[in-house]
Design a protein around this motif. Structure first.
Motif, PDB file in Angstrom:
ATOM      1  N   LEU A 109     -14.278 -67.842  17.215  1.00  0.00           N
ATOM      2  CA  LEU A 109     -15.000 -66.858  16.425  1.00  0.00           C
ATOM      3  C   LEU A 109     -16.398 -66.689  17.021  1.00  0.00           C
ATOM      4  N   GLU A 110     -17.355 -67.486  16.576  1.00  0.00           N
ATOM      5  CA  GLU A 110     -18.720 -67.319  17.060  1.00  0.00           C
ATOM      6  C   GLU A 110     -18.825 -67.504  18.576  1.00  0.00           C
ATOM      7  N   ASP A 111     -18.026 -68.407  19.125  1.00  0.00           N
ATOM      8  CA  ASP A 111     -18.145 -68.699  20.552  1.00  0.00           C
ATOM      9  C   ASP A 111     -17.734 -67.523  21.424  1.00  0.00           C
ATOM     10  N   TYR A 112     -16.968 -66.586  20.869  1.00  0.00           N
ATOM     11  CA  TYR A 112     -16.541 -65.452  21.665  1.00  0.00           C
ATOM     12  C   TYR A 112     -17.480 -64.259  21.520  1.00  0.00           C
ATOM     13  N   LYS A 113     -18.454 -64.367  20.624  1.00  0.00           N
ATOM     14  CA  LYS A 113     -19.386 -63.263  20.425  1.00  0.00           C
ATOM     15  C   LYS A 113     -20.514 -63.342  21.440  1.00  0.00           C
ATOM     16  N   ASN A 114     -21.053 -62.193  21.790  1.00  0.00           N
ATOM     17  CA  ASN A 114     -22.170 -62.117  22.717  1.00  0.00           C
ATOM     18  C   ASN A 114     -23.115 -61.043  22.207  1.00  0.00           C
ATOM     19  N   GLU A 115     -24.256 -61.463  21.680  1.00  0.00           N
ATOM     20  CA  GLU A 115     -25.183 -60.516  21.070  1.00  0.00           C
ATOM     21  C   GLU A 115     -25.859 -59.615  22.094  1.00  0.00           C
ATOM     22  N   GLN A 116     -25.719 -59.932  23.372  1.00  0.00           N
ATOM     23  CA  GLN A 116     -26.296 -59.071  24.403  1.00  0.00           C
ATOM     24  C   GLN A 116     -25.435 -57.847  24.677  1.00  0.00           C
ATOM     25  N   PHE A 117     -24.189 -57.861  24.232  1.00  0.00           N
ATOM     26  CA  PHE A 117     -23.297 -56.714  24.412  1.00  0.00           C
ATOM     27  C   PHE A 117     -23.485 -55.758  23.234  1.00  0.00           C
ATOM     28  N   THR A 118     -24.177 -54.670  23.475  1.00  0.00           N
ATOM     29  CA  THR A 118     -24.453 -53.687  22.431  1.00  0.00           C
ATOM     30  C   THR A 118     -24.059 -52.297  22.913  1.00  0.00           C
ATOM     31  N   PHE A 119     -24.052 -51.336  21.977  1.00  0.00           N
ATOM     32  CA  PHE A 119     -23.801 -49.949  22.368  1.00  0.00           C
ATOM     33  C   PHE A 119     -24.939 -49.413  23.231  1.00  0.00           C
ATOM     34  N   GLU A 120     -26.148 -49.906  22.978  1.00  0.00           N
ATOM     35  CA  GLU A 120     -27.315 -49.397  23.712  1.00  0.00           C
ATOM     36  C   GLU A 120     -27.250 -49.714  25.198  1.00  0.00           C
ATOM     37  N   ASN A 121     -26.694 -50.874  25.559  1.00  0.00           N
ATOM     38  CA  ASN A 121     -26.647 -51.215  26.987  1.00  0.00           C
ATOM     39  C   ASN A 121     -25.256 -51.038  27.595  1.00  0.00           C
ATOM     40  N   VAL A 131     -13.440 -43.964  24.334  1.00  0.00           N
ATOM     41  CA  VAL A 131     -13.446 -45.292  23.723  1.00  0.00           C
ATOM     42  C   VAL A 131     -14.792 -45.554  23.057  1.00  0.00           C
ATOM     43  N   TYR A 132     -15.863 -45.198  23.742  1.00  0.00           N
ATOM     44  CA  TYR A 132     -17.212 -45.411  23.210  1.00  0.00           C
ATOM     45  C   TYR A 132     -17.397 -44.647  21.897  1.00  0.00           C
ATOM     46  N   ALA A 133     -16.968 -43.395  21.874  1.00  0.00           N
ATOM     47  CA  ALA A 133     -17.120 -42.574  20.670  1.00  0.00           C
ATOM     48  C   ALA A 133     -16.304 -43.151  19.511  1.00  0.00           C
ATOM     49  N   ALA A 134     -15.092 -43.583  19.798  1.00  0.00           N
ATOM     50  CA  ALA A 134     -14.244 -44.163  18.751  1.00  0.00           C
ATOM     51  C   ALA A 134     -14.848 -45.455  18.217  1.00  0.00           C
ATOM     52  N   ALA A 135     -15.349 -46.291  19.112  1.00  0.00           N
ATOM     53  CA  ALA A 135     -15.950 -47.562  18.701  1.00  0.00           C
ATOM     54  C   ALA A 135     -17.203 -47.323  17.865  1.00  0.00           C
ATOM     55  N   LYS A 136     -18.019 -46.359  18.263  1.00  0.00           N
ATOM     56  CA  LYS A 136     -19.210 -46.021  17.492  1.00  0.00           C
ATOM     57  C   LYS A 136     -18.827 -45.534  16.096  1.00  0.00           C
ATOM     58  N   ALA A 137     -17.757 -44.757  16.036  1.00  0.00           N
ATOM     59  CA  ALA A 137     -17.324 -44.200  14.755  1.00  0.00           C
ATOM     60  C   ALA A 137     -16.902 -45.296  13.785  1.00  0.00           C
ATOM     61  N   VAL A 138     -16.096 -46.252  14.252  1.00  0.00           N
ATOM     62  CA  VAL A 138     -15.649 -47.307  13.338  1.00  0.00           C
ATOM     63  C   VAL A 138     -16.794 -48.244  12.969  1.00  0.00           C
ATOM     64  N   ALA A 139     -17.724 -48.453  13.905  1.00  0.00           N
ATOM     65  CA  ALA A 139     -18.854 -49.328  13.608  1.00  0.00           C
ATOM     66  C   ALA A 139     -19.821 -48.691  12.614  1.00  0.00           C
ATOM     67  N   ILE A 169     -17.293 -53.700  24.405  1.00  0.00           N
ATOM     68  CA  ILE A 169     -17.117 -52.774  23.282  1.00  0.00           C
ATOM     69  C   ILE A 169     -16.841 -53.531  21.985  1.00  0.00           C
ATOM     70  N   LEU A 170     -15.970 -54.554  22.056  1.00  0.00           N
ATOM     71  CA  LEU A 170     -15.626 -55.325  20.860  1.00  0.00           C
ATOM     72  C   LEU A 170     -16.869 -56.028  20.303  1.00  0.00           C
ATOM     73  N   ASN A 171     -17.672 -56.591  21.190  1.00  0.00           N
ATOM     74  CA  ASN A 171     -18.911 -57.230  20.753  1.00  0.00           C
ATOM     75  C   ASN A 171     -19.906 -56.220  20.216  1.00  0.00           C
TER      76      ASN A 171
END
Length: 458
Positions: A109-121, A131-139, A169-171
């Motif tokens: 769970l937490e170990d697979y997350k990476n807070e540096q992976f964002t939509f902004e970068n 994919v980006y648009a779909a991910a933004k929409a669900v988020a 994208i998942l992060n």
């Protein structure tokens, strides 16, 4: 032996894979703390009550035998645990939930997350814009409240080759929801970890706790990476189907990634495949050269590293299919230039590209990888596959191993026989048996093909 530590290391050798499975070793043996040995009593310590219980019920006698082999006489094993037992807590049900989730949440769970992976970068281009648009929409609307409680993109299934940004994208989805909807409970897990947890729940009769953790009452957002790794394991596929149904039809957001589309994960059940296809399927393609250039420039900017456009274009033209390689080349070029006080040139970039590509080549497929994947899929321990056991289930798993080794490696029948201490005629017969069975058993054929795909794409 001179020290207690040497004795302990010698004892642990009795449990190293393939004597037990790698998963069992990592879960139950690896983190045992050796505290003391006074010549009569060995003191071991456990952080988690579940590990303590499993050790005492399943491994204690084996450890007593191992110590006897190492020191030459019987010893008593005293085991301690930091975490209180359920009957030491005023609220038994709460304690049970804590014990289960803390043990199983430690990895996955937490170990697979990476807070540096964002939509902004995340670098957006034609290859990943959808994919980006779909991910933004669900988020932006994970609960569907902005659309009358219904999210047209739920479930979202993202697929594409390794190194194209699926995990980013998942992060990004996780981080965006965590920032905007802190009250929501987000679970991020790899499919392989889900499989391992479910197998343990079956073994130790804790399926109620498992369901309590993963069903809709405790989850608002469910993010699953590498779903292809549940393929071929019928009980896990069935469990995931019910988990998936419980969440999606209760309005919870589910996002899944895979290295291939649902139709190509052959041993999924038809009804789970149809569930995946019920929502939105989006693929991530290889980035075009403009996007590759932007990825290199962004990485260079983060490193405060100046690269001329001609060098950027040279890198982008020579690395086309993998974002990780683009970033790896940029980082290595930066280190090389910074260390030697050089300016980045095409010549330097060329040498770095060769190094990174060589490092990124797939590792040779080893027998261990094949045995581990067959073991994970069939539920037959790797030590059993190597053993002389003639149980039908063990023999069948062993035959699958022989077939796959022969199919995807250059090993001869004689070499395979030597590895498993069997005559080459036995290997040939086993392979023939699987080939014949696959012709008439479509389920086995799909399972074997998924095992092969998972091994090649691991």
């Amino acid at each position: 032996m001179e020290t207690n530590n040497e004795i302990w290391l010698a004892v642990l050798e009795h449990f190293e894979p393939p004597k037990i499975t790698q998963t069992a070793y990592n879960l139950w043996i690896k983190n045992i703390q050796f505290k003391d040995f006074d010549g009569k009593t060995v003191t071991l310590k456990f952080e988690r009550r579940l590990n303590f219980n499993v050790f005492n019920s399943k491994y204690k006698e084996s450890f007593e035998d191992a110590f006897r082999d190492v020191v030459g006489f019987d010893v008593e094993i005293k085991s301690l645990c930091d975490e209180p037992a359920d009957n030491e807590d005023n609220n038994n049900s709460e304690s049970s939930r804590f014990s289960y989730s803390s043990s199983y949440s430690a990895k996955g769970l937490e170990d697979y997350k990476n807070e540096q992976f964002t939509f902004e970068n995340f670098i957006v281009g034609p290859s990943n814009r959808f994919v980006y648009a779909a991910a933004k929409a669900v988020a932006s609307d994970p609960t569907g409240k902005k659309s009358d409680g219904y999210n047209n993109y739920n479930p979202l299934f993202i697929y594409g080759n390794s190194g194209l940004g699926k995990t980013h994208i998942l992060n990004a989805i996780s981080n965006e929801i965590k920032d905007k909807y802190p009250e929501l409970n987000i679970v991020y897990i790899r499919a392989e970890q889900f499989t391992n947890e479910f197998m343990q729940a079956l073994q130790y009769k804790t399926t109620d706790e498992f369901h309590n953790k993963y069903r809709s009452g405790n989850i608002d957002v469910f993010l699953v990476d590498d779903i292809q790794f549940i393929a071929g394991k019928d009980s896990t596929v069935e469990e995931f189907f019910h988990t998936f149904d419980s969440l999606v039809f209760d309005g919870k957001l589910v996002v899944i990634t895979s290295d291939r589309p649902p139709k190509d994960i052959q041993s999924l059940t038809d009804r789970l495949r149809s569930r995946f296809e019920y929502g939105l399927i989006a693929d991530v393609q290889e980035p075009e050269i403009e996007t590759r250039c932007e990825i290199i420039k962004r990485k260079a900017m983060l490193l405060n590293f100046t690269i001329d456009d001609d060098v950027v274009e040279f890198i982008a033209e020579n690395i086309k299919a993998n974002i990780r390689q683009l970033e790896g080349v940029t980082k290595k070029l930066y280190v090389l230039c910074d260390f030697n006080n050089h300016k980045p040139t095409i010549s330097l970039a060329k040498s770095v590209i060769k190094t990174v590509i060589d490092e990124s080549q797939p590792l040779p497929i080893t027998i261990k990888r094949i045995v581990d994947e067959v073991s994970r899929t069939t539920g037959i321990g790797s030590e059993d596959i190597y053993s002389k056991s003639q149980k039908s289930t063990v023999c069948h798993a062993r035959q699958i191993v022989f077939y796959i080794i022969r199919k995807i490696t250059n090993m001869s029948l004689e070499d395979i026989g030597q590895e498993f201490k069997r005559h080459h005629s036995t290997i040939m017969y086993s392979i023939s048996q699987i080939e014949d069975e696959m012709e008439t058993n479509s389920k086995l054929s799909r399972q074997v093909n998924d095992i092969i795909n998972n091994i090649k794409n691991a």
